[in-house]
Each structure stands twice: as C-alpha cells, then as structure tokens.
Motif scaffolding. Structure first.
Motif, PDB file in Angstrom:
ATOM      1  N   PRO A 648       0.841  -1.208   0.000  1.00  0.00           N
ATOM      2  CA  PRO A 648       0.000   0.000   0.000  1.00  0.00           C
ATOM      3  C   PRO A 648       0.875   1.257   0.000  1.00  0.00           C
ATOM      4  N   VAL A 661      -5.143   1.728   0.904  1.00  0.00           N
ATOM      5  CA  VAL A 661      -5.167   0.287   0.630  1.00  0.00           C
ATOM      6  C   VAL A 661      -6.201  -0.014  -0.440  1.00  0.00           C
ATOM      7  N   ASN A 662      -5.989  -1.119  -1.173  1.00  0.00           N
ATOM      8  CA  ASN A 662      -6.720  -1.344  -2.423  1.00  0.00           C
ATOM      9  C   ASN A 662      -7.969  -2.205  -2.315  1.00  0.00           C
ATOM     10  N   GLN A 666      -4.044  -5.567   0.303  1.00  0.00           N
ATOM     11  CA  GLN A 666      -3.160  -4.706   1.091  1.00  0.00           C
ATOM     12  C   GLN A 666      -3.723  -4.447   2.494  1.00  0.00           C
TER      13      GLN A 666
END
Length: 822
Positions: A648, A661-662, A666
């Motif tokens: 991240p 964060v995705n 992450q």
C-alpha cells in the motif's frame, strides 16, 4: 389426583361413540416414510378416544372421531346431502397424513357421516345438543341434515355449534363438513406448514379436520367456558364463569385439594369472582400441584349445569438478581427457563399426534432430560397437550402461528390479530403457559410500530403473563426492536444468544443450538441437515454439553433468563433433535444432558456477581499503541511497530499522511496482539472510503483462532459503520459517503456488557455483548479482517491516526479525540 379420575370418567363416556359408516369402500391406513411407536395402535375404533377438554368436563359425551366418508370438493360445490362419498378418512388425522388413509393434498374437501343422539340425553326436552370441533384447517362449513349450521375461519382454534334445531327424529342424523385450506398460497396463519415441504425448516401441511370432533347434551342454560387466573399474593383464584343463556343466574365454584374443600365462592354468572385459596400449595416444575374445581350454574337453589375443572396456583413475573439484572421469576423466586423448541409434528399424523400417549411422550422427555420449560413453536396444540404440561410441570412459551415469512398482506392483518387474541382467550386458564409470543423472526411482521401495538394489546388482554413481542428480534425478517413487551429475545445458531436485559424487560436466548446427527432408517427423507452435523452420539452429546456451558456463562454474565435449544425431535429434513423424528432413537446421552440442564437451572439464579472488573488501563488519549502513519508504520506510543503488507502507498490524509489500501490484498500488520481482548479496549481511526456497497470492509481488527476477535468496520450488509463481534453489531445510523473523512471509534465495555460505536465523536450505536472474550491469539491488523480462518473484508480507502487503548474510553474522551483531529 381427582382431576385425573374425572378425565377417566369422560374417557369412558367416549366408548359409546357413534358407529362409522358401513357402506362403501373401507378405510386403509397409509404407510408413513417412518413410523412412531404408536402408529400401529391407531385404528377406526380408537382414534384419540380421550375426553378432549380437560378444563371443562361433563360425564355425558360422545366421540365422533373415527371413519368418515371423504371426497374432493370444488369451489362453491353444494354439500352432498344424502350422497355417499367415494373415499374413507380417519378423523381427526389431517388428510395429508398416513393415518388419515388419504395421504394426499386437496385444497377443498367434504367429510360426511351420520350420528345418533342417545335417547337418554333427552335432547329437545330440556336439553340442547352441541357439536364441538377441536380444529379444522382452515375455512369450514358445517351442515346437519342439509341445514347449514356454522361457518368458521381459523386453523388453530376450536368452535362449538348448537345443532338442536337441525335434528330430525330419533334416528341417524347426517353431518357434513366442508373445508378449504390453501396454506401458503394465502396470508393465513400457517406456522411451519407448506403446500410442499422444502426439506428444510418448513414442512408438509395438514389440511381439514385435525383435532377431535365430539358432541354432548347441555341444559338450555349452561356453562360454556371458565376463565381462571391465580392471584398468589391475594391467596385467591380469579374466576369468570361464561354461560349460554345465563343472564340473571348464579354460579357456585368450589375448590378442593385431595377431596377436601379449601374454598368456595358464589356470585352472578359472567362476572369476575374471587375464590379464596388460603395457604395455597404453589404450582412449579418441581411440584406441579393442581387443585380440583367444581362449578355449578344455579337458578335459585336448582342446579342447571355442573362441570369439573382444575387449576394451579402460580405467579409469573420479574425480579432483579444480586447483579442488578432483571430476570424471570416464578412465585417470587428467580427461575431460569431451560427449554427446547417443540414444533409438534409427527411422521404418521403430521399436525396430529397418533395417540394421547404420543402427545405426552414429548413432554415427558423434557422432564426426563432436566428441562423445566418448552417453547411451543408457531403451532397451537390440542387441549390435552396443555393438560400434560400442567400435570408434568413445564413452563410453556406459546407462539402465535406465523403467516408466510414476508409481511402479511394488508387484507389478512385483521385476521391474524383476531386469531392471536382468540388463541390467548382459549388458553387463558392453562397453568403451564407463562408467555405469549406474537411474532417469530419477523415472519409476517409488516410494521415495527404495529408489532409494538400488538404486544401492548396482548398484554392488556392478559396482564398475568409475559409478552414476548418478537422472538428473534435480531434475526431474519424482523423489523427491529419495538421496545414493547416484557422480553428481549435474540436467536443465534449455534449460539447461545446473549442479549442483556434492560430496566423493564428480561432477556432470553429464544433459539440456539441445532447440532445434528444422521440415524439410518430413521430419517423422513433418508437424509437431512442441521446447523452443524456431528459424526456420532458421543460427539453430539459433547457438543451439546459445551454449548450449554456457554448458556450458563451467558446467564451469569449477561443475565439471560431462558435458553431454548433446537429441538426436542428431528422434523422431516431437520436432523437436530434429541430424538429421531419417529421417536424411536435417542440421539444423545440423556444422563449428561440432564446433568448440565439441572446445573444451569441451579446456578443461573441471579446470585452470581462474578463479572470481573477490568484494570484501570493506561491514562490519556495517546493509547498503548498509536500509528500516525506519516510515512512510517512505527508505533508512536509503544513498541508495536507495524509492517505494510501487499505494497500500500502513503498518501496525503486527514492529518499529514495516511495509508491507502486497495480493498483486496493490502493491509497493515502490527506483528502481535496489541489488545487484551479478555478485558476492555478501544480502537479508533480516521477513515475515508473509496466505495460503500454491499461488501464488508475492516478498518481495525485483531485475529482470533478462526474469526477476528472484533471488527471496527464498514458493514456491507447494513451499509453502515459498525463495531462488531461475529454475529453482533453496534451500527451507525446512516450510510457513510464515499470520499469523506470519518472518525470511527469502537469500544468494548465488559462491565456494561456491550459494544459501542462512535462516529465523529458522537455515540452512533450500541449493542449487548456481555459474554467474556478469550485471551488474544492473533495479530492486531489495520485494513482487513479474519473469518472462517481466512483473510477477508479488506478496506478500500485510506486510513490515518490509528489509536489502540487498553480500556473503554468515555464519551467525553472520544469527543476530545475527534476534536483534536488525531
């Protein structure tokens, strides 16, 4: 007891039942997929021959159960007066059942038979003839000698008909009954019945006549029913004698104990009287003492009608325990209600038990296994079921049969309420019934305010019992807590549920458990399921005992007053019973079952005050760990430095930098369990969501053995922020906006027994969570959760300024933290 002797007299009267039709085809018993120990005993001459009304007994009566003519009917078809029907059915078993001999479904049907009135009954010469129908599912019409004498709607309540004026001469009299039952194709109350079993939690329907049909002679002025309510505090029985043509007449009621008169009262028929019962022997599960009651209708000194009955002296209420929590009390003493869920279905008779011994069997098993209560689940039983509960000593939670699981259609709502109040009226005098339950898991609920009003209406109708407005208010189709009634009731499988009582309402676990075991050759479909299957009886027993120990913890720590285990027997595709559906195989070690049940009742008495007080914790607003996330994952308060996982990125955030964060791979891992989950704690963070849909997203959590110990999260199911344990959520009031910063704080307060959620410094939600938590086993993480042993619920957005505390922060402290921007 004398009451039992009187029932025996009534049963003897049934031996003179009118003969069944002789012409036409013979009746043949069907073959059920599995048979009970009583299936073979049922035949044309002994179809439930017992006197069906134990609380109002007359010696002269005639049972009309047995073989009747039967035929399929069409809409608006004229009654087949004088016409033989082509099939034979055994009344009172529903036509879908094997015992009926029909064993198929029909939407509409005719029943036909003849009966002869005994000449010594002197009907028409000072006596009237009354036909009694225990229950017909669902709409019924009745003709005697071609004259329509009644219509009735409702599948779970009885009706009586004075047919004297329709009789002809002294010979055979023709009786025809039409019934229509569309079951789940309408909005009618049906309980668990469905036109076609779903092989899950809904079962084969039961149509037509399914309780005893009988007749008796009565005086022109007669007693129709008794309403009795014990008043333990005043040492009296409140009694109302309801009559037919009784205006201006007098009634006399006499109470006896083992044949000795203990009290009497005389007064006007139809008025509220008070019968003294000095030094009353109180009824309880440990001592189910019943008084005999004789009631006479008088004109001057002349006796017009006399009936025999009985009653128990007991009082149900609430009382605070030593820990200050409100609990259920019987006769002024706290008594934990240890119950099963009892659905009342049979593989040979469906809605109707094959014999009275079978009807008694399920209740006797409750006693043998150490239970003191039974929840009669969305079904109403014949009177003799409640008689056995009274005599054996079981506390009954009586459900109203539900309609379909969705909201009841508007045209059917008045009918539902009418049948609910009729159920309460008809069962107002049973000693064993201590609570009414209008709704289950929101099935049929159309409006939370309406549910609360209905609960208030039932309480007004019967203030002597508890009202549980909605069992499983946390579950399924529930519209939410109306705040009404006397009970807060949660369901949790496998559970147990652990709601805390409030200032005016006790709390109970309304359903839990559901461990299953397959027993070859004793399953309705040859297979089935449960909430968790086990491989053998020893494992099933161990799982039950472990689950019940958690019930005791919930009772002592949370203050629940009852726990209802699912269930007494298997039912069709549900394999979670103590017994198989056919009542042939006991699936657990009942010695262990009885021991743990009795331990719970003994120790869950409100005397335990063992809720541990947490340590004071670390003062100040920094916490035991603080992650500013300004280009580093170092712990600014201690030594729990974290690590970025999955790559991240640091981005501009609420206060300096934060971590983006995705939502899939992450997160941030602290490398250790920072929080002691066995005590109090608080987690706080600033968060900005990149999406807010039906997916769960975790802001902060701590890994447990299988699931996270807690989740500070966005709940996709609710589309709101939440502070959660598995199955328990303190929810925010509204859906958060994408792209906006929120300050979200979750608090675990073990003393109050709850989770609290704060959003932007204000209390947003709270929920009961009083069970002790285990010591920590996994790492504290930011940006994901753990469920079922898997990493789940990744955060899709940016997180900043994460604080962890070893105590429950106060509302003032949380507001100050929000105002600081940290």
């Amino acid at each position: 007891m004398a009451a039992v002797t009187l029932l025996a007299v009534g049963t003897a009267g049934a031996a003179g039942a009118a003969p069944a039709p002789e012409a036409g085809p013979a009746w043949h018993k069907g073959i059920p997929p599995i048979a009970t120990p009583w299936t073979a005993e049922v035949g044309p001459d002994n179809a439930l021959p017992e006197y069906p009304r134990p609380q109002l007994v007359r010696s002269r009566w005639q049972n009309l159960n047995g073989v009747w003519e039967f035929g399929k009917a069409a809409v608006d078809q004229a009654p087949p007066v004088g016409q033989e029907l082509g099939e034979r059915v055994l009344v009172p078993y529903p036509i879908e059942s094997a015992l009926s001999g029909i064993q198929r479904r029909e939407d509409r049907m005719f029943y036909r038979r003849t009966f002869t009135v005994p000449t010594d009954w002197k009907v028409g010469k000072g006596q009237r003839l009354v036909l009694h129908f225990g229950a017909v599912d669902y709409d019924a019409k009745v003709w005697v000698n071609g004259t329509q004498v009644a219509t009735h709607r409702g599948g779970y309540d009885g009706f009586d008909i004075d047919v004297t004026d329709a009789l002809k001469g002294k010979g055979p009299q023709e009786l025809i009954v039409w019934a229509e039952d569309l079951t789940d194709a309408t909005g009618q109350p049906i309980g668990k019945q469905r036109r076609v079993s779903d092989r899950g939690i809904f079962y084969q329907g039961s149509s037509g006549i399914w309780r005893t049909v009988w007749m008796e002679p009565v005086a022109v002025s007669s007693i129709s029913s008794l309403t009795t309510t014990p008043d333990v505090g005043a040492s009296q029985l409140k009694i109302k004698v309801n009559t037919v043509r009784g205006d201006g007449l007098t009634v006399r009621a006499v109470a006896r104990s083992n044949g000795k008169v203990v009290g009497r009262v005389t007064g006007a028929a139809g008025t509220d009287l008070k019968l003294p019962v000095p030094n009353a022997k109180l009824w309880s599960p440990d001592s189910p003492f019943l008084y005999d009651l004789e009631v006479t209708l008088l004109s001057g000194k002349k006796s017009l009608d006399t009936v025999q009955s009985y009653f128990g002296m007991r009082e149900i209420g609430t009382k605070k325990g030593a820990d200050g929590k409100l609990r259920i009390a019987l006769n002024g003493k706290i008594l934990f209600n240890m119950s099963t869920l009892d659905q009342g279905f049979w593989p040979d008779g469906l809605n109707t038990a094959p014999t009275d011994a079978g009807l008694k069997f399920d209740l006797q098993q409750h006693k043998d296994m150490g239970f003191n209560a039974v929840r009669k689940h969305i079904k109403v039983e014949p009177d003799r079921w409640y008689y056995w509960a009274d005599k054996l000593g079981l506390l009954v939670w009586q459900d109203m049969p539900a309609a379909n699981t969705g909201p009841i259609p508007e045209p059917w709502r008045d009918q539902f309420e009418s049948e609910l109040h009729e159920m309460v009226k008809e069962h107002a005098s049973w000693t064993s019934i201590i609570a009414w339950v209008p709704f289950n898991e929101g099935w049929g609920e159309w409006d939370r305010t309406a549910t609360g009003r209905i609960a208030d209406d039932v309480k007004k109708q019967d203030p002597s019992r508890l009202v549980n407005a909605h069992s499983g208010v946390n579950c399924c189709n529930s519209k939410g807590d109306s705040g009404k009634g006397d009970v807060i009731d949660f369901h949790q499988y496998l559970g147990p549920a652990s709601p805390a009582p409030d200032a005016t309402r006790v709390s109970i676990d309304g359903e839990h458990g559901g461990y299953g075991l397959k027993v070859s050759n004793h399953m309705w479909f040859g297979d089935g399921q449960a909430y968790e299957m086990t491989p053998d009886s020893a494992t099933l027993t161990r799982k039950y005992v472990e689950n019940q120990r958690a019930v005791l913890t919930a009772a002592q720590s949370c203050g629940i007053s009852a726990a209802i285990y699912t269930q007494i027997t298997d039912v069709e595709g549900e394999l979670n019973g103590f017994w198989t559906y056919d009542r042939q195989v006991a699936k657990m070690d009942f010695t262990q079952v009885r021991a743990i049940n009795q331990e719970i009742i003994a120790k869950a008495d409100g005397t335990a005050t063992n809720v541990p007080q947490p340590p004071a914790g670390t003062p100040g607003l920094t916490g035991i760990a603080f992650y500013p996330l300004d280009g580093t994952t170092e712990d600014a308060a201690g030594d729990h430095d974290a690590t970025l996982v999955g790559g991240p990125a640091y981005v501009a955030a609420k206060n300096g930098q934060g971590v983006d964060v995705n939502g899939s791979t992450q997160f941030i891992d602290t490398g250790a369990p920072v929080l002691n989950t066995a005590s109090d704690y608080t987690a706080s963070a600033w968060v900005k969501l990149d999406k807010a849909d039906g997916a769960f997203q975790t802001i902060v959590s701590q890994d447990g053995a299988s699931n996270s110990d807690f989740f500070l999260q966005y709940s996709g199911a609710d589309q709101r922020f939440a502070m959660s344990f598995t199955g328990v959520r303190a929810l925010g009031p509204s859906k958060p906006e994408v792209g906006r910063w929120y300050h979200v704080t979750g608090v675990r307060d073990s003393v109050a027994g709850e989770l609290r959620l704060y959003v932007d410094g204000e209390l947003a939600g709270r929920t009961g969570a009083c069970l002790p938590q285990a010591a920590p086993t996994g790492n504290t993480v930011i940006g994901r959760g753990k469920y079922g042993g898997n990493s789940v619920d990744y955060l899709d957005g940016t997180v900043d300024q994460v604080h962890l505390y070893d105590r429950a922060l106060s509302a003032t402290e949380i507001k100050a933290l929000f105002d600081s921007g940290q």
